[in-house]
Design an enzyme around this catalytic site. Structure first.
Site, PDB file in Angstrom:
ATOM      1  N   GLN A   6      24.147  63.875  37.820  1.00  0.00           N
ATOM      2  CA  GLN A   6      24.881  64.890  37.459  1.00  0.00           C
ATOM      3  C   GLN A   6      25.007  66.108  38.765  1.00  0.00           C
ATOM      4  O   GLN A   6      24.262  67.321  38.704  1.00  0.00           O
ATOM      5  CB  GLN A   6      24.969  65.125  36.385  1.00  0.00           C
ATOM      6  N   HIS A  59      24.994  61.208  35.002  1.00  0.00           N
ATOM      7  CA  HIS A  59      25.941  59.880  36.116  1.00  0.00           C
ATOM      8  C   HIS A  59      27.048  61.322  36.164  1.00  0.00           C
ATOM      9  O   HIS A  59      27.824  62.262  35.131  1.00  0.00           O
ATOM     10  CB  HIS A  59      25.851  58.790  35.110  1.00  0.00           C
ATOM     11  N   LEU A  60      27.383  61.322  37.655  1.00  0.00           N
ATOM     12  CA  LEU A  60      28.134  62.484  38.453  1.00  0.00           C
ATOM     13  C   LEU A  60      30.170  62.315  37.377  1.00  0.00           C
ATOM     14  O   LEU A  60      30.011  61.073  37.664  1.00  0.00           O
ATOM     15  CB  LEU A  60      28.336  62.243  39.686  1.00  0.00           C
ATOM     16  N   HIS A  61      30.309  62.926  36.743  1.00  0.00           N
ATOM     17  CA  HIS A  61      31.345  62.805  36.276  1.00  0.00           C
ATOM     18  C   HIS A  61      32.190  64.455  35.813  1.00  0.00           C
ATOM     19  O   HIS A  61      31.547  65.395  36.181  1.00  0.00           O
ATOM     20  CB  HIS A  61      31.408  62.202  34.637  1.00  0.00           C
ATOM     21  N   PHE A  62      33.376  64.739  35.766  1.00  0.00           N
ATOM     22  CA  PHE A  62      33.729  65.340  35.294  1.00  0.00           C
ATOM     23  C   PHE A  62      34.802  65.094  33.994  1.00  0.00           C
ATOM     24  O   PHE A  62      35.132  63.682  33.935  1.00  0.00           O
ATOM     25  CB  PHE A  62      35.609  65.865  36.345  1.00  0.00           C
TER      26      PHE A  62
END
Length: 293
Positions: free
Chosen positions: A204, A241-244
């Site tokens: 993230q 964990h990369l997210h928008f």
């Protein structure tokens, strides 16, 4: 009396509670229809490809995006339509549309929501809250472990420069597609997650490429009430964990009506301003000649 902000870790997928499953089962499929190597080979999901925009025609380019030539209405039919289908299937932990929401009387008009479901469905925190940047840990929950029924569609740039929609496209593990999935603990109607290059398992940490992807999603939505945001570890993000986050709310945020004061204008035309006469500090970046600016 001193006020404290209470951290409430939340469940964003129905599969976060099943971390103790026997890993040996995954050699032939883990049985959960997830997005890992055990289940991904035959996976198919709708694919929406957007057209890359170079020039910005005006200050209202996002709001005036023309969806007339799009093969499917991105916000109404694709995102919100598929979100409602998941709600009818009972994939959410509670009905967010039944949560009481109101505007608090006063100078700023802040909004308050009574969301008991989000509070009661909390889970143990899996990372340090005093460190913003942390390496990805595949042993902890991440979005490759969500059930594929929670995925709404794949979202990536078009290879031929045209907007396209493929109802049943294979998931290409080699290119690691970006996907839009539901947040099973929603805070508003249409609450979804945009997960850039999901199979690369990025931590993230926002970067230029992922931020551009989020901007393109806002352009495709073409609606000022479609909200898209990012929060890091230490700022209430519950997964590394990369997210928008994105959702639909047909009310102006108080911060959108706050007065601003210009700080400077960069060489590429981007104007930087700051909030003033507002309870929190913040910077506003707007303008520029291209989306990349």
């Amino acid at each position: 009396m001193m006020l404290r902000i209470k951290r409430v870790p939340t469940v964003v997928s129905n599969y976060q509670k099943d971390e103790g499953e026997d890993a040996a089962r995954r050699s032939g499929g883990c049985g959960r229809n997830c997005l890992q190597k055990c289940c991904i080979p035959d996976a198919k999901h709708p694919l929406y490809t957007f057209k890359r925009v170079q020039e910005i025609p005006g200050d209202k380019c996002v709001l005036e995006h023309d969806n007339n030539q799009a093969p499917v209405a991105f916000l109404d039919s694709l995102l919100l339509g598929k979100w409602e289908v998941r709600m009818q299937r009972g994939l959410f932990l509670y009905d967010v549309t039944a949560c009481e929401t109101k505007v608090i009387p006063g100078r700023y008009g802040f909004m308050a929501q009574l969301n008991e479901g989000r509070h009661l469905k909390k889970r143990p925190t899996e990372f340090r809250v005093d460190k913003v940047l942390q390496p990805f840990d595949g042993n902890k929950f991440n979005f490759t472990k969500v059930g594929q029924e929670e995925v709404l569609f794949q979202f990536d740039a078009s290879e031929d420069g045209e907007v396209q929609f493929i109802p049943d496209a294979p998931v290409d593990a080699d290119t690691s597609p970006s996907v839009v999935a539901i947040n099973v603990s929603p805070i508003e109607y249409g609450h979804v997650l945009l997960i850039p290059r999901i199979l690369e398992c990025l931590p993230q940490r926002i970067d230029r490429e992922s931020f551009l992807l989020a901007l393109y999603m806002a352009i495709e939505a073409g609606n000022p009430y479609f909200r898209l945001g990012y929060n890091s570890l230490g700022a209430f993000a519950t997964n590394n964990h990369l997210h928008f986050q994105a959702y639909y709310l047909a009310v102006s945020f108080p911060i959108e009506k706050s007065p601003t004061r210009k700080v400077t204008t960069l060489g590429d035309g981007v104007k930087i301003s700051e909030l003033f006469d507002y309870p929190v500090r913040g910077l506003i970046l707007e303008g520029g000649n291209t989306l990349q600016d």
